[in-house]
Design a protein around this motif. Structure first.
Motif, short mmCIF file in Angstrom:
data_model
loop_
_atom_site.label_atom_id
_atom_site.label_comp_id
_atom_site.label_asym_id
_atom_site.label_seq_id
_atom_site.Cartn_x
_atom_site.Cartn_y
_atom_site.Cartn_z
N VAL A 1 6.01 -3.80 9.19
CA VAL A 1 5.90 -2.44 8.70
C VAL A 1 5.55 -1.48 9.84
CG1 VAL A 1 4.51 -0.91 7.22
CG2 VAL A 1 5.31 -3.09 6.34
N ASP A 2 6.12 -0.32 9.81
CA ASP A 2 5.81 0.72 10.79
C ASP A 2 4.31 1.00 10.79
OD1 ASP A 2 5.38 4.00 10.83
OD2 ASP A 2 6.66 3.23 12.44
N PRO A 3 3.68 1.18 11.98
CA PRO A 3 2.23 1.39 12.03
C PRO A 3 1.71 2.51 11.14
CG PRO A 3 3.06 0.97 14.23
CD PRO A 3 4.27 1.08 13.33
N HIS A 4 2.42 3.62 11.07
CA HIS A 4 1.95 4.73 10.22
C HIS A 4 1.99 4.34 8.75
CE1 HIS A 4 2.73 8.04 13.47
NE2 HIS A 4 1.71 7.25 13.74
N THR A 5 3.01 3.58 8.36
CA THR A 5 3.07 3.10 6.98
C THR A 5 1.95 2.10 6.71
OG1 THR A 5 5.47 3.37 7.00
CG2 THR A 5 4.54 1.99 5.26
N ALA A 6 1.67 1.22 7.69
CA ALA A 6 0.58 0.26 7.55
C ALA A 6 -0.76 0.96 7.38
CB ALA A 6 0.55 -0.67 8.76
N ALA A 7 -0.95 2.06 8.10
CA ALA A 7 -2.20 2.81 8.00
C ALA A 7 -2.45 3.29 6.58
CB ALA A 7 -2.19 3.98 8.97
N ILE A 8 -1.40 3.72 5.92
CA ILE A 8 -1.52 4.16 4.52
C ILE A 8 -1.67 2.96 3.60
CG2 ILE A 8 -0.35 5.37 2.63
CD1 ILE A 8 1.06 7.05 4.81
N GLY A 9 -0.92 1.90 3.89
CA GLY A 9 -0.90 0.72 3.04
C GLY A 9 -2.25 0.04 2.90
N VAL A 10 -3.03 -0.07 4.01
CA VAL A 10 -4.32 -0.75 3.93
C VAL A 10 -5.29 -0.01 3.02
CG1 VAL A 10 -4.07 -1.94 6.14
CG2 VAL A 10 -5.13 0.34 6.08
N ILE A 11 -5.17 1.30 2.97
CA ILE A 11 -6.03 2.09 2.07
C ILE A 11 -5.64 1.85 0.62
CG2 ILE A 11 -6.78 4.41 1.43
CD1 ILE A 11 -6.22 5.24 4.34
N VAL A 12 -4.36 1.84 0.35
CA VAL A 12 -3.87 1.63 -1.01
C VAL A 12 -4.30 0.26 -1.52
CG1 VAL A 12 -1.81 1.35 -2.45
CG2 VAL A 12 -1.91 3.19 -0.76
N VAL A 13 -4.15 -0.78 -0.70
CA VAL A 13 -4.53 -2.13 -1.12
C VAL A 13 -6.03 -2.21 -1.40
CG1 VAL A 13 -4.64 -4.55 -0.41
CG2 VAL A 13 -2.62 -3.20 0.11
N ALA A 14 -6.84 -1.54 -0.60
CA ALA A 14 -8.29 -1.54 -0.83
C ALA A 14 -8.63 -0.92 -2.18
CB ALA A 14 -8.99 -0.78 0.30
N VAL A 15 -7.94 0.15 -2.53
CA VAL A 15 -8.19 0.81 -3.82
C VAL A 15 -7.78 -0.11 -4.98
CG1 VAL A 15 -7.52 2.74 -5.31
CG2 VAL A 15 -7.99 3.13 -2.88
N VAL A 16 -6.63 -0.77 -4.87
CA VAL A 16 -6.18 -1.68 -5.93
C VAL A 16 -7.15 -2.85 -6.07
CG1 VAL A 16 -4.33 -3.22 -6.69
CG2 VAL A 16 -3.77 -1.02 -5.63
N GLY A 17 -7.66 -3.36 -4.95
CA GLY A 17 -8.63 -4.45 -4.99
C GLY A 17 -9.91 -4.05 -5.71
N ARG A 18 -10.31 -2.82 -5.53
CA ARG A 18 -11.51 -2.34 -6.25
C ARG A 18 -11.26 -2.28 -7.76
NH1 ARG A 18 -14.83 -1.68 -9.08
NH2 ARG A 18 -16.76 -0.46 -8.99
N ILE A 19 -10.04 -1.94 -8.16
CA ILE A 19 -9.70 -1.88 -9.58
C ILE A 19 -9.73 -3.28 -10.20
CG2 ILE A 19 -7.86 -1.35 -11.22
CD1 ILE A 19 -7.01 0.93 -9.30
N THR A 20 -9.13 -4.27 -9.52
CA THR A 20 -9.13 -5.63 -10.08
C THR A 20 -10.54 -6.20 -10.15
OG1 THR A 20 -8.74 -6.66 -7.91
CG2 THR A 20 -6.79 -6.08 -9.22
N ALA A 21 -11.40 -5.81 -9.20
CA ALA A 21 -12.79 -6.29 -9.22
C ALA A 21 -13.52 -5.87 -10.48
CB ALA A 21 -13.53 -5.79 -7.98
N GLN A 22 -13.10 -4.77 -11.07
CA GLN A 22 -13.77 -4.26 -12.26
C GLN A 22 -13.60 -5.21 -13.45
OE1 GLN A 22 -15.57 -1.53 -11.77
NE2 GLN A 22 -16.46 -1.67 -13.83
N PHE A 23 -12.59 -6.09 -13.40
CA PHE A 23 -12.29 -6.97 -14.53
C PHE A 23 -12.87 -8.38 -14.35
CE2 PHE A 23 -9.06 -3.67 -14.58
CZ PHE A 23 -9.03 -3.31 -15.93
N VAL A 24 -13.55 -8.65 -13.22
CA VAL A 24 -14.17 -9.96 -13.04
C VAL A 24 -15.36 -10.07 -14.00
CG1 VAL A 24 -15.36 -11.49 -11.42
CG2 VAL A 24 -13.47 -10.04 -10.61
#
Length: 444
Positions: A167-190
């Protein structure tokens, strides 16, 4: 015993699996993006500088495991593990904002700062993802759950590595933030995982050296735990060296570009995940080190195969490599013996997965449920020390001119030591069944 597929449909397991998957994915998405950016764009110092950078990156990420695992294990066993998961995943969002900025502006110190913070984040998450399993799963499902978590971790490494590598570095920079947010959402259901009735009080010794020493000494005096932790530590030390080797080995020893480096790490990840599933099927839910010695010997054989191929790679005829042109993954596979390297990597990884998964399950089933996180934390301290030593040793060997191929030979020798320790563990478990071990005393 419930099947693995059935576990994946349970609320007791699926949200945790998804959360840890996204955690491992983001770790590797970010690490691979920054390593590729540095190796192929920023650094211009040649093989030694690139090898040193990759070794340093590995050591920086692992160092928090060595320093903070005792505190992490104590907190995990004395508080609600699910509450900690949610706090940890919230922190990940802030960390990735810093890391994304470092990638975007191509600032190595900023990327290293975020990498260290992600190491801290994973240090606190690690004891929980294994320690919570005995609380949420039946006793005869713990091995299957451990195997799924381990397989999921390496599939996450696979997908995160691929994403970070292509992935292009600029796209990766956005992607890591998005994944972190999704991970926080799934944590709510543990589901909740409150501290056990016999758990220690929540008082934490914040002296990291004293608390770490106390935790390790209270755990390692049990012979079977000592042997299991030493086996796992050798495995991760070997893994740390291999991980540090991949980008410089591909570029400088094999003449491959970033797509080849990504393919190598992907093959390795698929192999460990496959080995995790295979050993669970063979053992049929029984926690045993029976197949660990032969698995690590097989791993050594495949490492020697990789050493032999890399050592003679420059003599391969009909190579399309021309001057400074780097091979992409299609050109690499077109070279005779290119496919043999992939077979060697896959063999190393499958054998490694078969070796290490039963040992992790052993750590969480040998002690009481109130002590699982601290036992895993003690293991993480020793593992991380071994990984830091392995990564720094590789960096030092590269600095003094030892070739990549020759370091592979040393890795194979390390596998022999691990096989010897694993055999001792298996014999010790035959004498007295490891779960319900009367030697195991509370970790204080």
């Amino acid at each position: 015993m419930q099947g693995s597929a059935r576990l994946m449909r349970q609320r007791q397991f699926l949200p945790l699996f998804a959360t840890q998957f996204l955690n491992a994915f983001n770790d590797n998405f970010f690490k691979m993006a920054m390593v590729m950016l540095a190796t192929y764009v920023i650094l211009e110092g040649g093989e030694q500088e690139e090898a040193y950078y990759n070794a340093l990156a590995g050591a920086i990420f692992i160092l928090p495991f060595f320093l903070l695992s005792a505190i992490a294990g104590r907190l995990a066993d004395s508080t609600d593990k699910t509450r900690m998961i949610r706090l940890i995943k919230t922190a990940e969002i802030g960390i990735m904002l810093v890391g994304a900025t470092g990638i975007w502006i191509q600032n190595i110190p900023l990327m290293f700062l975020a990498l260290f913070a992600m190491g801290v984040h994973s240090t606190f998450f690690g004891p929980i993802k294994y320690g919570i399993l005995p609380q949420h799963l039946a006793d005869d499902d713990v091995l299957a759950g451990t195997g799924l978590v381990e397989a999921g971790t390496y599939l996450a490494i696979l997908t995160g590595t691929i994403a970070g590598g292509i992935v292009d570095p600029h796209t990766a920079a956005i992607g890591v933030i998005v994944v972190a947010v999704v991970g926080r959402i799934t944590a709510q259901f543990v589901p909740p995982a409150p501290a056990e009735a016999d758990a220690p009080d929540s008082k934490v010794d914040w002296n990291i050296f004293r608390s770490s020493w106390r935790l390790v000494s209270d755990t390692m005096h049990v012979r079977r735990l000592f042997l299991a932790i030493m086996c796992i530590s050798f495995f991760w030390a070997i893994g740390a060296v291999l991980a540090a080797q991949f980008p410089p080995m591909v570029k400088n020893a094999l003449g491959g570009d970033n797509t080849v480096a990504t393919m190598f790490t992907a093959i390795f990840s698929v192999g460990v995940a496959t080995g995790s599933v295979i050993i669970n099927m063979i053992l049929k839910g029984k926690v045993s080190a029976k197949y660990s010695p032969v698995s690590v010997l097989a791993m050594a054989a495949f490492v020697l195969m990789l050493w032999w191929i890399v050592k003679g790679w420059v003599h391969v005829p009909d190579s399309p490599l021309d001057g400074d042109t780097l091979l992409n993954w299609r050109e690499f596979l077109a070279i005779r013996r290119g496919d043999m390297i992939l077979v060697a990597l896959l063999g190393i990884a499958v054998a490694g997965g078969m070796f290490v998964v039963p040992l992790y399950a052993f750590l969480t089933t040998t002690v009481s449920k109130s002590e699982t996180s601290r036992t895993v934390a003690a293991n993480n301290i020793v593992n991380s020390g071994a990984m830091v030593i392995g990564a720094l040793a590789y960096g030092a060997m590269a600095a003094v001119g030892i070739s990549i191929a020759d370091t592979l030979f040393l890795i194979a020798a390390g596998c022999l030591i691990s096989a010897w320790i694993a055999q001792r563990l298996h014999r010790a478990c035959e004498e007295v069944p490891c779960p319900d071990d009367p030697e195991v005393t509370p970790v204080r």
